[in-house]
Design a protein around this motif. Structure first.
Motif, short mmCIF file in Angstrom:
data_model
loop_
_atom_site.label_atom_id
_atom_site.label_comp_id
_atom_site.label_asym_id
_atom_site.label_seq_id
_atom_site.Cartn_x
_atom_site.Cartn_y
_atom_site.Cartn_z
N ASN A 83 0.84 -1.21 0.00
CA ASN A 83 0.00 0.00 0.00
C ASN A 83 0.86 1.25 0.00
N LYS A 110 2.13 1.77 -3.47
CA LYS A 110 1.07 2.29 -4.33
C LYS A 110 0.83 3.77 -4.03
N ASP A 111 0.83 4.14 -2.75
CA ASP A 111 0.64 5.53 -2.38
C ASP A 111 1.76 6.40 -2.94
N GLU A 171 3.60 5.77 -5.60
CA GLU A 171 3.43 5.85 -7.05
C GLU A 171 2.33 6.86 -7.39
N ARG A 172 1.24 6.83 -6.63
CA ARG A 172 0.15 7.79 -6.85
C ARG A 172 0.64 9.21 -6.63
#
Length: 123
Positions: A7, A10-11, A13-14
């Motif tokens: 997570n 992903k955060d 990358e976002r």
């Protein structure tokens, strides 16, 4: 623990994607503001450089030389210099001279040209 790491990645990358998008938006906003200021400045001037005249006519700057060469647009230069200038009234006259009335004449020329081609194909 693995899920948390996933997570976080992903955060991150976002976040990077959002930063890239914001950077693009800021860049395009700067370009827009710069062009808007140039257009506002043009309204106050009566003599334009090649680049300013191209912006005024929404044409490529190099195309202005072609218009000048073919006598469709007046240009001026100081003796002994290469840089050319354009008067606003000449640019406006160029725009007006390419009005709808000339488009009708061009359309008739095209119809004649098309008729000639069709006649040659029939033979």
């Amino acid at each position: 623990m693995v899920t948390t790491k996933f997570n976080n990645m992903k955060d991150q990358e976002r976040l990077q994607l959002l930063e890239a998008q914001v950077s693009v938006l800021v860049s395009s906003q700067k370009e827009f503001t710069s062009k808007a200021l140039q257009l506002l400045a043009l309204s106050a001037k009566t003599i334009y450089s090649k680049e300013e005249a191209a912006l005024f006519l929404n044409l490529d700057p190099d195309y202005l030389y072609q218009l000048k060469f073919h006598g469709k647009l007046k240009a001026y230069k100081k003796k002994g210099q290469k840089k050319i200038y354009f008067r606003k009234e000449d640019l406006e006259e160029y725009l007006i001279s390419n009005s709808a009335s000339e488009d009708i004449e061009d359309s008739n020329d095209y119809d004649d040209f098309e008729g000639d081609i069709l006649e040659k194909w029939k033979k």
